[in-house]
Each structure stands twice: as structure tokens, then as C-alpha cells.
Design a protein around this motif. Structure first.
Motif: not given
Length: 161
Positions: A38-44
């Protein structure tokens, strides 16, 4: 201006113009990668046709915006990637140009004037080989995608708030 999202990655281009679809291909691979790492939380993750208003709408409340676009360079080396970082609201003169009529530089300048820039803007411009009609990347551009995906994932993780 409050930055509400940590990062946005925007793939710019047209999937029906061969190498101009590299931005969308990178975003698609980042989505696949995020299922495992996963990418950091909140990444769009988003795609855009390059319209300046749409770009500004996607990046305006981001702390970091990473834009991936196809580029033309003379002389060119298909698959070569240029990393260009925003410096105080202006892009350094590029060694490659956008494959779109209105370039990313114009969108950045308009966003700067309107105070709609992200805190940090990084552009990855990939030199293309084939801008003809059709789907699928040329072999040289396709070969650049995996390393570019990892570089962008690292870029986003490194700028984590």
C-alpha cells in the motif's frame, strides 16, 4: 491554503495515442502495486487528459502532486525519464516538452497565479517513441514503467507527513 491530502499521483495523457498513455499505465500499475504494498494513507491516484483546470482541481489541496506525462525530446531517447521538481512556483526549463498542445508549464503557471499549487510538485516526463493512434505502449516506454512506478511510490512515501 490548507492541504488536506498528503499526495496525489496524476497520470496525464490519452490511452488511445500509444505512448501518450504512459501516465495512465503508471497509475494503473500503482493501483495494482497498492494491493500488495500500500501507498501512504490518503494517497489519491488519478488520470487526466492534461486540461489545466482539471489538473488544478486534482492537485490543489495536495501536499505533494506527482504528475506523469509523455514527452517529446529532440534528440529523443524513447523510454528516458526526466524528473522535474517545482521550485518556488515555477518549473525549471524542461529538456523535453509535453505531448499536449497546452503544456504542463502553462498549467503550473496558471495555478501559481491563482494560488492553486500543491506544496510540492514533481513531474516525471517519459520520452515517447510512438504517438500514433492505437492502444499500447512502445517497447522502450513499456520497459521504463516498472522502475518509474517504484520511483513514484518511493517519492510519495518519502514525503509522508
Amino acid at each position: 491554503m490548507t492541504k488536506t491530502r498528503p499526495a496525489v499521483v496524476i497520470g496525464v495523457g490519452n490511452d488511445f495515442r500509444r505512448d501518450d498513455g504512459v501516465g495512465g499505465a503508471v497509475v494503473a500499475r500503482l493501483r495494482q502495486r497498492a494491493g500488495v504494498r500500500p501507498l501512504p494513507p490518503g494517497t489519491v491516484l488519478a488520470t487526466c487528459d492534461g486540461d489545466p483546470a482539471r489538473l488544478m482541481g486534482l492537485w490543489e489541496d495536495a501536499a505533494l502532486a506527482v504528475v506523469v506525462d509523455a514527452a517529446h525530446a529532440h534528440p529523443g531517447t524513447p523510454g528516458r525519464v526526466h524528473r522535474i521538481a517545482l521550485d518556488r512556483g515555477r518549473l525549471a526549463p524542461p529538456t523535453a516538452t509535453s505531448s499536449h498542445g497546452l503544456g504542463l508549464g502553462e498549467a503550473v503557471e496558471l495555478a501559481r497565479i491563482l494560488d492553486r499549487l500543491p506544496l510540492h510538485l514533481v513531474v516525471y516526463a517519459v520520452e515517447g517513441a510512438d504517438g500514433s493512434f492505437g492502444r499500447g505502449l512502445s517497447p522502450a516506454v513499456e520497459a521504463a514503467v516498472p522502475a518509474l512506478v517504484e520511483a513514484i511510490a518511493h517519492e510519495v512515501a518519502r514525503r509522508r507527513p
